[in-house]
Design a protein around this motif. Structure first.
Motif, PDB file in Angstrom:
ATOM      1  N   VAL A 196       0.839  -1.199   0.000  1.00 24.86           N
ATOM      2  CA  VAL A 196       0.000   0.000   0.000  1.00 24.86           C
ATOM      3  C   VAL A 196       0.872   1.245   0.000  1.00 24.86           C
ATOM      4  O   VAL A 196       1.865   1.312   0.720  1.00 24.86           O
ATOM      5  CB  VAL A 196      -0.927   0.034   1.245  1.00 24.86           C
ATOM      6  CG1 VAL A 196      -1.799   1.278   1.236  1.00 24.86           C
ATOM      7  CG2 VAL A 196      -1.774  -1.217   1.328  1.00 24.86           C
ATOM      8  N   ILE A 197       0.485   2.222  -0.806  1.00 22.63           N
ATOM      9  CA  ILE A 197       1.143   3.535  -0.847  1.00 22.63           C
ATOM     10  C   ILE A 197       0.066   4.595  -0.697  1.00 22.63           C
ATOM     11  O   ILE A 197      -0.940   4.579  -1.408  1.00 22.63           O
ATOM     12  CB  ILE A 197       1.887   3.767  -2.186  1.00 22.63           C
ATOM     13  CG1 ILE A 197       3.017   2.770  -2.368  1.00 22.63           C
ATOM     14  CG2 ILE A 197       2.403   5.200  -2.266  1.00 22.63           C
ATOM     15  CD1 ILE A 197       3.704   2.866  -3.721  1.00 22.63           C
ATOM     16  N   LEU A 198       0.285   5.527   0.221  1.00 23.96           N
ATOM     17  CA  LEU A 198      -0.544   6.723   0.342  1.00 23.96           C
ATOM     18  C   LEU A 198       0.325   7.872  -0.134  1.00 23.96           C
ATOM     19  O   LEU A 198       1.416   8.089   0.397  1.00 23.96           O
ATOM     20  CB  LEU A 198      -0.991   6.950   1.786  1.00 23.96           C
ATOM     21  CG  LEU A 198      -1.700   8.275   2.061  1.00 23.96           C
ATOM     22  CD1 LEU A 198      -3.017   8.366   1.295  1.00 23.96           C
ATOM     23  CD2 LEU A 198      -1.937   8.450   3.551  1.00 23.96           C
ATOM     24  N   GLU A 199      -0.119   8.597  -1.136  1.00 24.55           N
ATOM     25  CA  GLU A 199       0.710   9.646  -1.713  1.00 24.55           C
ATOM     26  C   GLU A 199      -0.083  10.922  -1.936  1.00 24.55           C
ATOM     27  O   GLU A 199      -1.282  10.895  -2.125  1.00 24.55           O
ATOM     28  CB  GLU A 199       1.307   9.183  -3.047  1.00 24.55           C
ATOM     29  CG  GLU A 199       0.257   8.738  -4.039  1.00 24.55           C
ATOM     30  CD  GLU A 199       0.356   9.361  -5.408  1.00 24.55           C
ATOM     31  OE1 GLU A 199       1.103  10.330  -5.580  1.00 24.55           O
ATOM     32  OE2 GLU A 199      -0.328   8.867  -6.304  1.00 24.55           O
ATOM     33  N   GLY A 239      -8.649  14.325  -5.342  1.00 22.89           N
ATOM     34  CA  GLY A 239      -7.437  13.984  -6.074  1.00 22.89           C
ATOM     35  C   GLY A 239      -6.176  14.555  -5.441  1.00 22.89           C
ATOM     36  O   GLY A 239      -5.090  14.430  -5.998  1.00 22.89           O
ATOM     37  N   ILE A 240      -6.294  15.160  -4.265  1.00 22.14           N
ATOM     38  CA  ILE A 240      -5.118  15.715  -3.579  1.00 22.14           C
ATOM     39  C   ILE A 240      -4.229  14.605  -3.028  1.00 22.14           C
ATOM     40  O   ILE A 240      -3.032  14.768  -2.902  1.00 22.14           O
ATOM     41  CB  ILE A 240      -5.554  16.706  -2.468  1.00 22.14           C
ATOM     42  CG1 ILE A 240      -6.145  17.954  -3.132  1.00 22.14           C
ATOM     43  CG2 ILE A 240      -4.413  17.053  -1.549  1.00 22.14           C
ATOM     44  CD1 ILE A 240      -6.756  18.930  -2.158  1.00 22.14           C
ATOM     45  N   CYS A 241      -4.817  13.499  -2.735  1.00 13.46           N
ATOM     46  CA  CYS A 241      -4.016  12.343  -2.344  1.00 13.46           C
ATOM     47  C   CYS A 241      -4.645  11.089  -2.953  1.00 13.46           C
ATOM     48  O   CYS A 241      -5.771  11.111  -3.424  1.00 13.46           O
ATOM     49  CB  CYS A 241      -3.867  12.227  -0.820  1.00 13.46           C
ATOM     50  SG  CYS A 241      -5.399  11.991   0.052  1.00 13.46           S
ATOM     51  N   ALA A 242      -3.866  10.038  -2.963  1.00 11.94           N
ATOM     52  CA  ALA A 242      -4.329   8.789  -3.556  1.00 11.94           C
ATOM     53  C   ALA A 242      -3.779   7.617  -2.761  1.00 11.94           C
ATOM     54  O   ALA A 242      -2.677   7.691  -2.208  1.00 11.94           O
ATOM     55  CB  ALA A 242      -3.880   8.693  -5.010  1.00 11.94           C
TER      56      ALA A 242
END
Length: 92
Positions: free
Chosen positions: A9-12, A83-86
């Motif tokens: 998992v990646i939170l970006e 869409g500020i983070c994904a």
């Protein structure tokens, strides 16, 4: 190397696609955030890296393609906060 069945998992931070929100977001990142940090921090350049790293990071769709190329047949992309983070996650 991840074991089969392992979830990655990646939170970006990302840049929004909706043009008005994107313009506001980039203005905030480039002008307001650095000014606030300069006022409250002794480290004047403390957060200049953040907008640069966000803009250099692959767009969410490009990162999803990298997941596929890395051998994650099951993957999902979820855009958050306009869409500020994904969140990207994949399972081998």
């Amino acid at each position: 190397m991840l074991k089969p069945g392992t979830r990655f998992v990646i939170l970006e931070f990302a840049t929004p696609r909706f043009a008005p929100l994107r313009a506001l977001y980039l203005f905030y990142f480039r002008h307001i955030l650095p000014a606030v940090v300069r006022m409250v921090s002794k480290h004047r350049d403390a957060y200049t890296y953040l907008p640069e790293s966000v803009l250099a990071f692959p767009e969410p769709e490009a990162l999803a393609r990298r997941f596929a190329a890395a051998g994650f047949p099951r993957r999902e992309l979820r855009a958050l906060t306009g869409g500020i983070c994904a969140v990207h996650h994949g399972t081998r």
